[in-house]
Motif scaffolding. Structure first.
Motif, short mmCIF file in Angstrom:
data_model
loop_
_atom_site.label_atom_id
_atom_site.label_comp_id
_atom_site.label_asym_id
_atom_site.label_seq_id
_atom_site.Cartn_x
_atom_site.Cartn_y
_atom_site.Cartn_z
N LEU A 1 0.83 -1.20 0.00
CA LEU A 1 0.00 0.00 0.00
C LEU A 1 0.87 1.26 0.00
CD1 LEU A 1 -2.75 -1.10 2.54
CD2 LEU A 1 -3.04 -0.82 0.07
N LEU A 2 1.97 1.23 0.75
CA LEU A 2 2.86 2.39 0.77
C LEU A 2 3.51 2.60 -0.59
CD1 LEU A 2 4.57 1.94 4.26
CD2 LEU A 2 2.93 3.70 3.59
N LEU A 3 3.90 1.52 -1.24
CA LEU A 3 4.46 1.65 -2.59
C LEU A 3 3.43 2.22 -3.55
CD1 LEU A 3 6.51 -1.67 -2.94
CD2 LEU A 3 7.40 0.65 -2.69
N MET A 4 2.18 1.80 -3.40
CA MET A 4 1.12 2.34 -4.25
C MET A 4 0.98 3.85 -4.03
SD MET A 4 -1.78 -0.62 -3.76
CE MET A 4 -1.53 -2.31 -4.33
N GLN A 5 1.06 4.28 -2.78
CA GLN A 5 0.95 5.70 -2.49
C GLN A 5 2.05 6.51 -3.18
OE1 GLN A 5 0.94 5.93 1.83
NE2 GLN A 5 -1.05 6.90 1.72
N GLN A 6 3.24 5.94 -3.22
CA GLN A 6 4.39 6.67 -3.75
C GLN A 6 4.30 6.87 -5.26
OE1 GLN A 6 7.54 4.23 -2.27
NE2 GLN A 6 6.97 4.66 -0.14
N CYS A 7 3.46 6.09 -5.95
CA CYS A 7 3.35 6.25 -7.40
C CYS A 7 1.90 6.46 -7.79
CB CYS A 7 3.94 5.03 -8.12
SG CYS A 7 3.25 3.45 -7.62
N ILE A 8 1.16 7.17 -6.94
CA ILE A 8 -0.28 7.30 -7.16
C ILE A 8 -0.59 8.11 -8.42
CG2 ILE A 8 -0.80 9.43 -5.85
CD1 ILE A 8 -3.04 7.65 -4.47
#
Length: 340
Positions: free
Chosen positions: A239-246
């Motif tokens: 989820l954090l990785l998803m946030q970083q490339c939203i």
């Protein structure tokens, strides 16, 4: 997982009264005070019995190119105790970064000293944007470095072709130790205390600082507030990785690869933790951000679509209506005025 770490040995014949851990701190101009304070306080509390603060088991010095006070990003200044000198008098050199647009003050002297320390075999530690300093000095070749999710994009813009670790609180790669900053520096310091002095002093230090327990390096960074929450560490990191490339969504295959797991395993963890697929969780995250921006900004729907990774306004509107049963335009018309 234990990392391989070789500590520079003390010279033969030195007295047995030497501390078991000796650290030199290099504070960059406008450094982050909390990153430094959390780390040094763990050392202080582990160095003596109770809260007496005598540097018995640990010692530390703030070192600099000159004796000029060094301002933190909050304006509080720290007076160096010594100039750089011989780096081998320390077991570790810890560089504490701060505001990125002011990191060039004394850069040449700091970089030269860090290279001297590395050449002498002294392990180097980067706290907060101190990781940027180590990369800038050319001292992270072939090594992984930890960067806060907050500085992920700045890192990519400064170091083309390199990908930082932005989903863990700290990373140990041989003789380079890097931390995301903030409270994570206390956990990295506790790791070193446990390694050199023992688990009890490390635990005691954290407890006195009101930190319940030591976290391992692969503990996920807290990141931005998520509407989607998961206790599963793998799901949380995804989820954090998803946030970083939203704004530029990557495929689930790419996320799984970055986490060193298979796509099917990642999907299984998401089903068990959130009862949905990684793709659905990513879409919900992006749509929640759209909802927030529609209610709390005056950005156009086209701007919001681009910021949240949708190819155009029509695509955004279709997905938004599917989730919220209302169009972006209808939601915006119904909101109270931002000026009210």
């Amino acid at each position: 997982m234990k990392a391989s770490l070789s500590v520079h040995p003390h010279k033969a014949g030195e007295a047995e009264s030497l501390p078991r851990l000796n650290v030199g701190f290099v504070l960059c101009w406008r450094f982050t005070l909390c990153a430094f304070a959390n780390f040094v306080d763990v050392l202080r509390l582990a160095a003596d019995e109770g809260d007496r603060s005598r540097p018995i088991h640990c010692r530390w010095k703030v070192i600099a190119p000159n004796m000029q006070p060094i301002p933190s990003s909050s304006g509080v200044e720290i007076q160096p105790q010594e100039t750089f000198g011989d780096p081998t008098r320390f077991d570790y050199i810890v560089v504490v970064g701060g505001l990125l647009d002011e990191a060039d003050r004394n850069a040449d002297q700091i970089d030269a000293f860090l290279r001297q320390a590395a050449a002498a075999g002294v392990p180097l530690v980067g706290l907060c944007t101190g990781t940027f300093i180590l990369f800038r000095a050319g001292l992270m070749n072939g090594r992984r470095g930890c960067v806060s999710w907050f500085h992920h994009k700045e890192f990519l813009s400064q170091f083309d072709g390199l990908t930082p670790v932005s989903d863990q609180i700290f990373v140990i790669d041989r003789d380079r130790l890097t931390s995301a900053g903030g409270a994570s520096t206390a956990h990295l310091a506790a790791f070193l205390i446990e390694r050199h002095i023992g688990r009890a002093p490390a635990t005691k230090s954290l407890h006195i600082m009101m930190i319940p327990e030591a976290e391992t390096g692969d503990t996920p960074q807290p990141g931005l507030t998520l509407d989607i929450r998961a206790s599963d560490p793998l799901v949380h990191r995804a989820l954090l990785l998803m946030q970083q490339c939203i704004d530029m969504p990557v495929s689930i295959e790419q996320i799984a690869k970055q986490l060193n797991v298979g796509k099917r395993r990642l999907e299984r963890h998401f089903r068990e933790a959130l009862s949905c697929s990684p793709f659905a969780a990513f879409m919900n995250m992006r749509l929640s951000l759209v909802h927030h921006l529609l209610e709390n900004s005056d950005k156009s729907i086209a701007e919001i679509a681009a910021e949240c990774g949708f190819c155009d306004s029509s695509h955004l509107s279709r997905m938004f209506r599917r989730k919220f049963q209302v169009s972006p335009q209808e939601l915006r018309k119904a909101r109270p005025s931002l000026a009210a």
